[in-house]
Scaffold this active site. Structure first.
Site, PDB file in Angstrom:
ATOM      1  N   THR A 230       0.835  -1.201   0.000  1.00  0.00           N
ATOM      2  CA  THR A 230       0.000   0.000   0.000  1.00  0.00           C
ATOM      3  C   THR A 230       0.867   1.246   0.000  1.00  0.00           C
ATOM      4  OG1 THR A 230      -0.034   0.186   2.421  1.00  0.00           O
ATOM      5  CG2 THR A 230      -1.790  -1.107   1.406  1.00  0.00           C
ATOM      6  N   ASP A 231       0.330   2.333  -0.533  1.00  0.00           N
ATOM      7  CA  ASP A 231       0.896   3.624  -0.185  1.00  0.00           C
ATOM      8  C   ASP A 231       0.650   3.772   1.317  1.00  0.00           C
ATOM      9  OD1 ASP A 231       1.994   6.155  -0.217  1.00  0.00           O
ATOM     10  OD2 ASP A 231       0.850   6.813  -1.965  1.00  0.00           O
ATOM     11  N   TRP A 232       1.418   4.630   1.970  1.00  0.00           N
ATOM     12  CA  TRP A 232       1.400   4.680   3.430  1.00  0.00           C
ATOM     13  C   TRP A 232       0.023   5.114   3.956  1.00  0.00           C
ATOM     14  CZ3 TRP A 232       5.136   2.380   1.698  1.00  0.00           C
ATOM     15  CH2 TRP A 232       6.265   2.007   2.419  1.00  0.00           C
ATOM     16  N   ALA A 234      -2.838   3.596   3.027  1.00  0.00           N
ATOM     17  CA  ALA A 234      -3.853   3.454   1.979  1.00  0.00           C
ATOM     18  C   ALA A 234      -4.700   2.192   2.109  1.00  0.00           C
ATOM     19  CB  ALA A 234      -3.185   3.461   0.596  1.00  0.00           C
TER      20      ALA A 234
END
Length: 807
Positions: A230-232, A234
């Site tokens: 994931t993006d941080w 997300a």
């Protein structure tokens, strides 16, 4: 190794398997000590290593170790040099080895849908072919030394406004022809160890839960063998994410989501086989990364700084050079104007902010070469308002100099991660300075430092413009080398510079929200739109000047009639007809002469950068395949070619076509392709239409438009943003408290940098409530957030009783 990993998998308990599915902290993956499974580190770094000196602060934006700050992606893309990108990747990998970092978070392959996107400096191009080729070269370079990459942000993250919550509404052709091919090329040609999913939604689902993107396309269709992270913050629904193809959640959510995985397996919602598939990819990454580690590794700091200067020199673009005012002579009296000469803007703001090993300013570089010059400040970088005293000083001085070099552009608070631009203007203080200098001296050279296109109201009054972009820590050296002819400029812009923002079709539908953003322009992004609409531009895609000239000739095709499964070989000759060594970027575009579906006037399908001595001539060869002629067919869900005539265009830019030949391609497609012109006429006649109607976009989309705004009386949910709920009394208190906590200065600093503060304020305001749980490391529970939601939605009794209800 694969057998050993499978053996380890069998030895792991369910709880241990679940624990591996999320980070240990902000930057580390978990290890399992009893089984000797190591923890590895990942860190930011599309154009430089951004490793925090400590474990990580509350938002991951504290200080970082010193590292080489290379030019940002908007600059390096303009080099069109795949070998150079590979070399930059190798250098980045060496710095990772020295700092015990296993995965570098980059490159960013999101398309520059609009020049307004605040993070465009970190992205490659408006063109998917160029994006894919340049991105693949960087990934190969980094991974050649046993360091992984993380291709981001997959997919359709083309704006900063509400990026954590907004749904990107895009038709299938635009998705496949514009927004996915860059990712596809990088996956197929370079196999990045990880792919980072985006925050936003696509087709009603968050990217972290989107099986179409993460499994059907990425894993099955493209054959990605790495993992998805994931993006941080997300991660939307951890269990749904695993089913969709999401392996790793970052950063640590304090075990909150790990427990949900265990619970889902025990109640049968999730199978152990689904968890094992995830853990197997995680273990493969961890042990592959661990094998690449080299203890006490050191890299040559000066060598990397020199490489940064070389890359910057290859990437800067000469946009104007009237009367061949450049290169300058050492014998001339030169005045340098602009505070950027002393305090350069050489990188963007946000998560990619690098702590450079050194910085060479324009003034430093001039002094290093013992070039005589005088300097006047001209403007204050902390203010957009023209300082008439500083301008007057510059104007009075400029009258007596042979040449005036002005360095200007965009300041930090104009473009950053976290927020978008609202216009394409430079600060008034910069524009007024340039315009005033033009009135007293006819020999004005402008050097720009900016991450994305700008409007140039003074372009007619200056003799030269060098687009320096955000050229990294050695940008001063590169600029001086170019303006004094030590390096012949060879960059070409990888994005269109419009005459004005209103000319850009995509920007009419950019931002939107709060729930959705509609990509009504479809495939008409960048030069694809400007060419189809026959609009004048300031500078076209692929444009860039040199101190020499090149002659194109002898275009040949190996066959004038091919089937769509044949390869077409293209050759031509290029000659340096000037007096100095130079490099030219030969661009090959394909035009479909007649098509049932709407198509761009031309599309980039190949390019090559070559260096030639004066008088030297070389043959250049290209190979085209079916995809070079194809469009994405929504009905068959495949790439198809319609039989007919195609034009092969060879150019020095998208609007400077030097050679042309045609080929007839025969396809085995026999069915009639539907022509949508009667139902969606705008897409076929962009000269007449400059907006896209609801009905035409719905016809193209094939479904009704999702609701764009929150309905009156609609309850807030866990995916509502902090800003959404701040309209309520309790939400306002929540927002105030979160801001107070998140905007604390990093350890050892008295205050937060103003641009960083603005970025963080935007991120906090647009953060979904679920992220409060995930980004708190488990300090805030889902129960707490759900109770807050009851009170925010005025369900006071439910909220009160929920307090005493067991979790």
């Amino acid at each position: 190794m694969s057998e050993n990993i499978r053996d380890l998998l069998n030895k792991l308990t369910l709880e241990e398997k679940a624990s591996l599915c999320s980070g240990e902290d902000f930057w580390h993956l978990k290890g399992i000590q009893r089984l000797n499974i190591p923890s590895i580190m990942v860190t930011d770094g599309p154009h430089g290593l951004r490793k925090q000196e400590v474990k990580g602060d509350h938002v991951g934006l504290g200080g970082s170790v010193k590292a080489t700050c290379f030019p940002t992606a908007s600059a390096t893309a303009s080099s069109w040099d795949e070998e150079l990108m590979f070399n930059m990747g190798v250098a980045l990998s060496k710095e990772c080895l020295a700092e015990d970092v296993s995965v570098l978070l980059g490159p960013g392959a999101n398309i520059k849908r609009s020049p307004l996107c605040g993070r465009n400096f970190e992205y490659i191009s408006e063109d998917p072919y160029l994006t894919g080729k340049m991105g693949a070269s960087l990934v190969r370079g980094v991974q050649s030394n046993g360091i992984g990459t993380s291709l981001k942000h997959f997919a359709l993250n083309n704006q900063e406004y509400r990026r954590m919550a907004i749904e990107s509404v895009v038709d299938d052709r635009a998705l496949r022809e514009i927004y996915l091919p860059g990712f596809e090329t990088i996956i197929k040609e370079a196999q990045p160890w990880t792919v980072m999913c985006a925050y936003n939604m696509y087709n009603g689902e968050y990217c972290s839960d989107n099986k179409t993107l993460l499994t059907n396309i990425l894993k099955e269709e493209w054959g990605h063998t790495g993992l998805v992270v994931t993006d941080w913050g997300a991660c939307n629904n951890r269990v749904a994410g695993i089913k969709a193809g999401l392996e790793l959640e970052m950063p640590s959510s304090g075990g909150v989501n790990d427990k949900l995985i265990v619970k889902a397996v025990k109640n049968g919602t999730l199978s152990i086989e689904e968890v094992d598939r995830v853990v197997l990819r995680l273990l493969n990454l961890i042990f592959k990364a661990n094998e690449g580690k080299q203890k006490d590794y050191r890299y040559d700091v000066d060598e990397h700084n020199n490489l940064a200067a070389e890359i910057a020199g290859e990437s800067m673009v000469l946009l104007k050079n009237s009367e061949e005012i450049l290169p300058l002579s050492r014998d001339e009296r030169i005045l340098v104007v602009g505070e950027f000469a002393k305090k350069p803007r050489y990188q963007g703001a946000g998560s990619s902010l690098i702590n450079p090993t050194k910085v060479t300013t324009l003034l430093d570089a001039l002094e290093n070469l013992q070039i005589k010059f005088d300097y006047i400040q001209g403007y204050n970088i902390d203010s957009d308002i023209p300082n008439m005293e500083l301008i007057s000083q510059a104007v009075d001085s400029a009258k007596t100099y042979d040449k005036v070099v002005v360095i200007a552009g965009l300041t930090d608070d104009y473009e950053s991660e976290g927020f978008d631009r609202t216009h394409l203007d430079m600060p008034d203080s910069h524009n007024k300075l340039i315009e005033s200098l033009c009135e007293v001296n006819e020999n004005i050279v402008v050097i720009l430092q900016n991450g994305a296109p700008v409007i140039m109201p003074w372009i007619g009054g200056v003799k030269a413009v060098l687009e320096g972009y955000l050229g990294g820590q050695a940008s001063g050296t590169a600029m001086v080398n170019i303006i004094f002819g030590i390096v012949n400029p060879s960059g070409k812009i990888a994005e269109t510079f419009p005459l004005k923002l209103e000319d850009d079709l995509a920007s009419k539908y950019f931002g939107m929200g709060p729930k959705t953003v509609e990509y009504r322009e479809s495939i008409y992004v960048g030069y694809r739109y400007y060419d189809k609409a026959e609009k004048d531009v300031l500078f076209p895609f692929g444009f860039g000047l040199s101190y020499t000239n090149f002659e194109y000739s002898d275009l040949k095709l190996n066959n004038k009639n091919i089937s769509d499964n044949d390869k077409l070989l293209v050759s031509l000759k290029i000659k340096n007809v000037g007096d100095v060594y130079g490099k030219e970027i030969i661009q090959l575009y394909v035009n479909d002469d007649i098509s049932s579906v709407f198509r761009p006037q031309k599309e980039l399908k190949a390019f090559k950068k070559i260096g030639l001595n004066p008088g030297e001539e070389r043959e250049v060869n290209f190979e085209l395949t079916k995809r070079s002629f194809a469009f994405y067919d929504v009905e068959s869900k495949d790439w198809i070619v319609e039989s007919g005539l195609f034009n092969i265009l060879i150019g020095s830019s998208s609007r400077d076509i030097r050679l042309e030949e045609s080929v007839t391609v025969t396809s085995d497609i026999r069915r009639i392709i539907e022509n949508l012109e009667p139902k969606a006429p705008e897409y076929y006649n962009l000269i007449e239409y400059n907006t896209i109607s609801n009905s035409s976009f719905i016809e193209l989309l094939g479904r009704d438009l999702p609701v764009q705004k929150r309905l009156k009386g609609e309850d807030f949910t866990i995916t509502s943003t902090v800003g959404d709920v701040s309209s309520t009394f309790i939400g306002k208190i929540l927002y105030k408290n979160i801001s107070k906590n998140f905007l604390k200065p990093p350890s050892g600093e008295e205050e937060v940098d103003p641009t960083m503060k603005r970025m963080m304020e935007s991120i906090i305001y647009e953060m979904p409530l679920r992220s409060l749980v995930l980004m708190s490391g488990g300090k805030i529970s889902f129960k707490t957030v759900n109770i807050l939601l009851q009170f925010i939605n005025s369900n006071y009794l439910k909220g009160f009783f929920a307090i005493f209800k067991p979790s």
